[in-house]
Design a protein around this motif. Structure first.
Motif, PDB file in Angstrom:
ATOM      1  N   ILE A 174      92.923 -19.340  27.041  1.00 51.51           N
ATOM      2  CA  ILE A 174      93.199 -20.475  27.908  1.00 51.51           C
ATOM      3  C   ILE A 174      94.645 -20.475  28.403  1.00 51.51           C
ATOM      4  O   ILE A 174      94.912 -20.728  29.584  1.00 51.51           O
ATOM      5  N   ILE A 175      95.622 -20.167  27.528  1.00 45.80           N
ATOM      6  CA  ILE A 175      97.025 -20.167  27.939  1.00 45.80           C
ATOM      7  C   ILE A 175      97.278 -19.059  28.962  1.00 45.80           C
ATOM      8  O   ILE A 175      97.940 -19.262  29.992  1.00 45.80           O
ATOM      9  N   SER A 176      96.751 -17.869  28.709  1.00 40.88           N
ATOM     10  CA  SER A 176      96.936 -16.756  29.643  1.00 40.88           C
ATOM     11  C   SER A 176      96.245 -17.026  30.973  1.00 40.88           C
ATOM     12  O   SER A 176      96.754 -16.680  32.036  1.00 40.88           O
ATOM     13  N   ALA A 177      95.073 -17.677  30.912  1.00 41.18           N
ATOM     14  CA  ALA A 177      94.375 -18.008  32.153  1.00 41.18           C
ATOM     15  C   ALA A 177      95.164 -19.021  32.977  1.00 41.18           C
ATOM     16  O   ALA A 177      95.267 -18.909  34.202  1.00 41.18           O
ATOM     17  N   LEU A 178      95.759 -20.008  32.319  1.00 38.42           N
ATOM     18  CA  LEU A 178      96.579 -20.979  33.032  1.00 38.42           C
ATOM     19  C   LEU A 178      97.819 -20.328  33.624  1.00 38.42           C
ATOM     20  O   LEU A 178      98.250 -20.679  34.733  1.00 38.42           O
ATOM     21  N   GLU A 179      98.407 -19.368  32.901  1.00 35.45           N
ATOM     22  CA  GLU A 179      99.552 -18.649  33.431  1.00 35.45           C
ATOM     23  C   GLU A 179      99.165 -17.825  34.663  1.00 35.45           C
ATOM     24  O   GLU A 179      99.914 -17.752  35.640  1.00 35.45           O
TER      25      GLU A 179
END
Length: 289
Positions: free
Chosen positions: A98-103
C-alpha cells in the motif's frame, strides 16, 4: 464489485443522493454478448450508448429490433446515459504494497500536473464552425447544415436540441454558429470560451493543477509516530505464483483471444529482437547489425 451485487444501487443513492450514476458500456457488453455475439451486435450497442437525443436512441433501438427482436427485448434502456470508460494508468502499481502504491501514484500525479501545465501554456483557443443561421426575433436560432439536419439553439437557456451542449458542457457546432451570428450582427457575445461550462475552462484547469504534489524524503527520514498503540501488520497469506497486474478477463474475452487452440497475438505488443523497441520489428530496425 459489479451491478449483480444486490443493494449496490440503493446504497449509492442513499450515500450520494446528488451524484449522477452511470454504467460502464464495456461491462454491459460483456453481459449482452453472453446471448448475442458478433460485431453487428456490438456496433449497435455502442451506437445506442453514444446517442445524445431520444429520437436518435429510438432509431438505433429500431435498427436493433429489426436485426433481432430478442436482442431488442434484452437491451437495457438505461444505457442512454452511459458512456464511461475505464483506465489502466496505475497498472504498474497494482501489485505493490500500500505504501509503495501510494508513492507510485504520488509520483505519477507530479509528472501529470507538469505535463498538463505544458499543454496549457501551448493552448490558444478554439475554432468556430460556420452554419446557416436563422433568428426568430427572440432567444431561438435555427442552425442548418445539411438538408433536414437543422437544430434549434437557445443561447439564454444554453440548450441545443442535439443535446451535446448539455451533456458535455462544450458548445457544439450549432451553438458556435449561433454565437458568431450574434457577433456579426453587432451583439456583444464575448469569447467563445465563455460559453463553455466552467469545468472545461482554462482558468479552472489551471486552478486544479495549481495544487502541486510535493516531493518527500525517504523512509529513514520520516517522523516517528506518536500514537501509543502500535499498529500491527494485517495477516497476509502469500499466494502461489507471481502476483497478477492485469485485470481478469472474462470467458468470452479469452475465447476471442484463442484461435484453433492457440493463443492469438491480438492486443499484444511485440518487440524488436535486436534493440527491444516496441515500435518496430527486426525487419525495419535501423540499428547496425
Amino acid at each position: 464489485m459489479n451491478d449483480k451485487q444486490k443493494g449496490l444501487l440503493p446504497a449509492i443513492e442513499n450515500l450520494f443522493p446528488c451524484a449522477e450514476h452511470r454504467f460502464c458500456v464495456r461491462n454491459i457488453h460483456e453481459n449482452f454478448k453472453a446471448s448475442f455475439r458478433g460485431k453487428l451486435y456490438k456496433d449497435l450497442l455502442y451506437k445506442c450508448a453514444y446517442a445524445t437525443t431520444i429520437p436518435k436512441f429510438e432509431t438505433t433501438m429500431d435498427e436493433l429490433k429489426a436485426f433481432n427482436q430478442d436482442a431488442h427485448l434484452w437491451f437495457p434502456t438505461f444505457i442512454l446515459n452511459t458512456g464511461l470508460r475505464h483506465t489502466s494508468l496505475i497498472v504498474k502499481g497494482r501489485d505493490m504494497p500500500i505504501i509503495s502504491a501510494l508513492e507510485y501514484i504520488r509520483e505519477y500525479l507530479m509528472r501529470r500536473i507538469v505535463n498538463v501545465l505544458e499543454v496549457i501554456d501551448k493552448s490558444e483557443g478554439t475554432n468556430a464552425a460556420h452554419y446557416t443561421v436563422q433568428w426568430n426575433g427572440g432567444d431561438l436560432y435555427q442552425v442548418s447544415g445539411r438538408p433536414g439536419k437543422q437544430r434549434v439553439v437557445n443561447l439564454v437557456k444554453r440548450t441545443c436540441t442535439c443535446r451535446r451542449w448539455e451533456l458535455k458542457g462544450i458548445p457544439c457546432e450549432h451553438v458556435v454558429a449561433a454565437i458568431w451570428y450574434e457577433a456579426l450582427n453587432g451583439e456583444k457575445v464575448g469569447a467563445v470560451e465563455s460559453w463553455v461550462h466552467p469545468v472545461h475552462r482554462m482558468d479552472t484547469w489551471t486552478q486544479v493543477c495549481s495544487f502541486k504534489i510535493n516531493p518527500i524524503n525517504g523512509k529513514p527520514l520520516w517522523p516517528k509516530s506518536q500514537v501509543p498503540t502500535p499498529l500491527t501488520h494485517p495477516k497476509h497469506n502469500k499466494q502461489v505464483g507471481r502476483p497478477k497486474k492485469a485485470r481478469k478477463r472474462s470467458t468470452f474475452e479469452l475465447e476471442d483471444l484463442t484461435q484453433c487452440g492457440k493463443l492469438s497475438k491480438k492486443e499484444t505488443k511485440g518487440a524488436c529482437s535486436k534493440c527491444g523497441s516496441t515500435r518496430h520489428n527486426i525487419r525495419t530496425c535501423k540499428q547496425a547489425r
